[in-house]
Design a protein around this motif. Sequence first.
Motif, PDB file in Angstrom:
ATOM      1  N   ALA A 205       0.821  -1.207   0.000  1.00  0.00           N
ATOM      2  CA  ALA A 205       0.000   0.000   0.000  1.00  0.00           C
ATOM      3  C   ALA A 205       0.855   1.257   0.000  1.00  0.00           C
ATOM      4  O   ALA A 205       1.901   1.304   0.632  1.00  0.00           O
ATOM      5  CB  ALA A 205      -0.906   0.005   1.229  1.00  0.00           C
ATOM      6  N   SER A 206       0.393   2.289  -0.702  1.00  0.00           N
ATOM      7  CA  SER A 206       1.125   3.551  -0.622  1.00  0.00           C
ATOM      8  C   SER A 206       0.522   4.462   0.440  1.00  0.00           C
ATOM      9  O   SER A 206       1.152   5.432   0.850  1.00  0.00           O
ATOM     10  CB  SER A 206       1.201   4.232  -1.985  1.00  0.00           C
ATOM     11  OG  SER A 206      -0.080   4.371  -2.517  1.00  0.00           O
ATOM     12  N   ILE A 207      -0.682   4.164   0.882  1.00  0.00           N
ATOM     13  CA  ILE A 207      -1.254   4.892   2.018  1.00  0.00           C
ATOM     14  C   ILE A 207      -1.832   3.865   2.998  1.00  0.00           C
ATOM     15  O   ILE A 207      -2.499   2.909   2.581  1.00  0.00           O
ATOM     16  CB  ILE A 207      -2.390   5.859   1.593  1.00  0.00           C
ATOM     17  CG1 ILE A 207      -1.929   6.778   0.451  1.00  0.00           C
ATOM     18  CG2 ILE A 207      -2.882   6.681   2.783  1.00  0.00           C
ATOM     19  CD1 ILE A 207      -3.019   7.705  -0.065  1.00  0.00           C
ATOM     20  N   ILE A 208      -1.557   4.057   4.286  1.00  0.00           N
ATOM     21  CA  ILE A 208      -2.116   3.163   5.308  1.00  0.00           C
ATOM     22  C   ILE A 208      -2.752   4.004   6.406  1.00  0.00           C
ATOM     23  O   ILE A 208      -2.167   4.978   6.877  1.00  0.00           O
ATOM     24  CB  ILE A 208      -1.017   2.256   5.910  1.00  0.00           C
ATOM     25  CG1 ILE A 208      -0.489   1.289   4.837  1.00  0.00           C
ATOM     26  CG2 ILE A 208      -1.560   1.456   7.107  1.00  0.00           C
ATOM     27  CD1 ILE A 208       0.730   0.495   5.261  1.00  0.00           C
ATOM     28  N   VAL A 209      -3.963   3.629   6.760  1.00  0.00           N
ATOM     29  CA  VAL A 209      -4.643   4.238   7.903  1.00  0.00           C
ATOM     30  C   VAL A 209      -4.674   3.173   8.981  1.00  0.00           C
ATOM     31  O   VAL A 209      -5.197   2.077   8.785  1.00  0.00           O
ATOM     32  CB  VAL A 209      -6.083   4.656   7.535  1.00  0.00           C
ATOM     33  CG1 VAL A 209      -6.798   5.195   8.764  1.00  0.00           C
ATOM     34  CG2 VAL A 209      -6.073   5.694   6.425  1.00  0.00           C
ATOM     35  N   SER A 210      -4.058   3.473  10.125  1.00  0.00           N
ATOM     36  CA  SER A 210      -3.839   2.447  11.127  1.00  0.00           C
ATOM     37  C   SER A 210      -4.447   2.858  12.461  1.00  0.00           C
ATOM     38  O   SER A 210      -4.415   4.034  12.818  1.00  0.00           O
ATOM     39  CB  SER A 210      -2.324   2.255  11.265  1.00  0.00           C
ATOM     40  OG  SER A 210      -2.025   0.958  11.632  1.00  0.00           O
ATOM     41  N   GLY A 211      -4.996   1.882  13.169  1.00  0.00           N
ATOM     42  CA  GLY A 211      -5.629   2.181  14.451  1.00  0.00           C
ATOM     43  C   GLY A 211      -5.031   1.381  15.591  1.00  0.00           C
ATOM     44  O   GLY A 211      -4.585   0.250  15.401  1.00  0.00           O
ATOM     45  N   GLY A 212      -5.049   1.981  16.784  1.00  0.00           N
ATOM     46  CA  GLY A 212      -4.493   1.305  17.953  1.00  0.00           C
ATOM     47  C   GLY A 212      -5.492   1.230  19.084  1.00  0.00           C
ATOM     48  O   GLY A 212      -6.698   1.319  18.869  1.00  0.00           O
TER      49      GLY A 212
END
Lengths: 326, 263
Positions: A205-212
Amino acid sequence: MMRNIWVLAEHTDCKLKRVTFELLTKGREICAAVGGTLCAVLIGSGVESMVPDLQKWTSKVWVVDHPSLENYTPDAYAKAMTTLFEKERPIMLLLAASSNGRDLAPKLAARFDGALASSCTEVVMDGGRLVAVRPVLGETAFVRVGFKSPLQIMTVRPNVIPVAEPESPSNGTVEKVDVTFDEKDLRTKVLEVTKAAGKVELTEASIIVSGGRGMGGPENFKMLEELADVLGAAIGASRSAVDAGWRPHSEQVGQTGKVVNPTLYIACGISGAIQHLAGMKTSRWIVAINKDPEAPIFKMANFGIVANLFDVVPKLAEEIKVMKTD
Amino acid sequence: MNILVCVKQVPDTAIAIKLDAEQKSIDRSELTYVVNPFDEYAIEAGLQLKEKYGGEVTLVTMGPDRADEALRTGMAMGADKGVHISDPALEGSDTLVTAKVLATAIRGLPYDIVLCGKVATDDNSGQVGPALAELLGIPHISGATTLEVDDAAKKATATREIEGGFMRMEVPIPAVITAEKDLNAPRYPSLPGIMKAKAKPVDKKDVASLGMDPSSVGLAGSKIQPMGMSLPPEREAGRIIEGEAEEAAKELARLLRAEVKIL
């Protein structure tokens, strides 16, 4: 002897993956530096449509097309590679550090007693000598390695080499090679392949939206999915979000998850434990959204927002949607 | 069932790594060591197979004297015995040499299945499992997130993650299976387990007793030659976007377009 430098073409659904062109770019650079001929190896079933793209880059495309190669298995692919190796021994083989590349490369290194540097992030020339750079110790350090073998194998991480233009028009020749498989070449049987349609793969992926942990629960990831949708991004998660059962392990970014190299990484509610940072700190741009101003993630973020992510994320998605329709 | 599990003792990377004065290798003075996290999943898988089919779980490790601690940890979890390959001549071995040494030791043991971690967190190569299978002449499945072994039918079925999905594969056993994180939840060593582990047998091997030539192992026998180490450049903290959530979101979107150029 011809100094052949081979790139194993990686493909999915009859399309060459971007990492294949990254490898070809690096292969061409190595050929220019040490002398040699760049060849592509295309293995699979019904793969012919991909040949012209590879011809633009290479002097020769080796093709092994066989129904037994429809899905990757280490046995069948190793047999195909062995047949090719016997025809013309390459001095170098470049593969993607993908699930399959990392599975096949060590098998080939053991079979042909070659030197293997895996998951390289850089391949450079140093005084006429080829040097590979690879991250070790949970990405906390890089080791530079040289090769001492007539056969050098490297797996290279996706997204680390900017793709150049092909040298078109090219008249790379094509040679199809027949391989006969017997029982012992096909010990590994594929029972089932399941793929999530339309999903952006994390490592590519060139963009990642990540959650914690700050996401508070599995239901709140819907908000991240909406942001990911407008950005065309993949979803990632921290270890605590995965261990809590909110997201599958296949989305975990970090030392016991995936190492990612996107252009943009948006960390939402992620404090930035050392093992998580190990998986994403090579991202070109990092954005952190967290209400704790002391969160370590802010120490490496290019842009930080200290606020409640539940207020920021939907607004951000909305704002980007508007921008994109402008 | 004879179950072999390859284990490696690795530095605990929860602690920041420093380099030595020559910048050639890591400063080991402040390191603490643990069992490679992925090997713990392999040990647990081995113990579950033993619970189902009976037999023995044997741990195999290559490493300096302190690697005995890794064997004791695995034996405290429930493994029966260990093989410890230790020799100064092994210092500097690359992963292919490591696989060759392990394969040599394993050829002398009875086994129905060989389990390894998918990757060791120190070297990050993921090479030993597939290379070991090749050297032993048996099939492998790497990065298993599920594993079922049918002892009567002599086959193993495992799922491995591929880009964008999963693949379920079947191999005849003996085979090498390498464990991914999702495979199971490793048990903790119990106090009685820790006490018992102290008395469990460990077979010590060196290069000579394996019948290997010292020049074929260690740095001398390795095809990958380390040339130095470096630490990644420190990332500088960037800009904190001030303002209320709505305002900050708007400014971030603007920056993503103007500076990141991704929109």
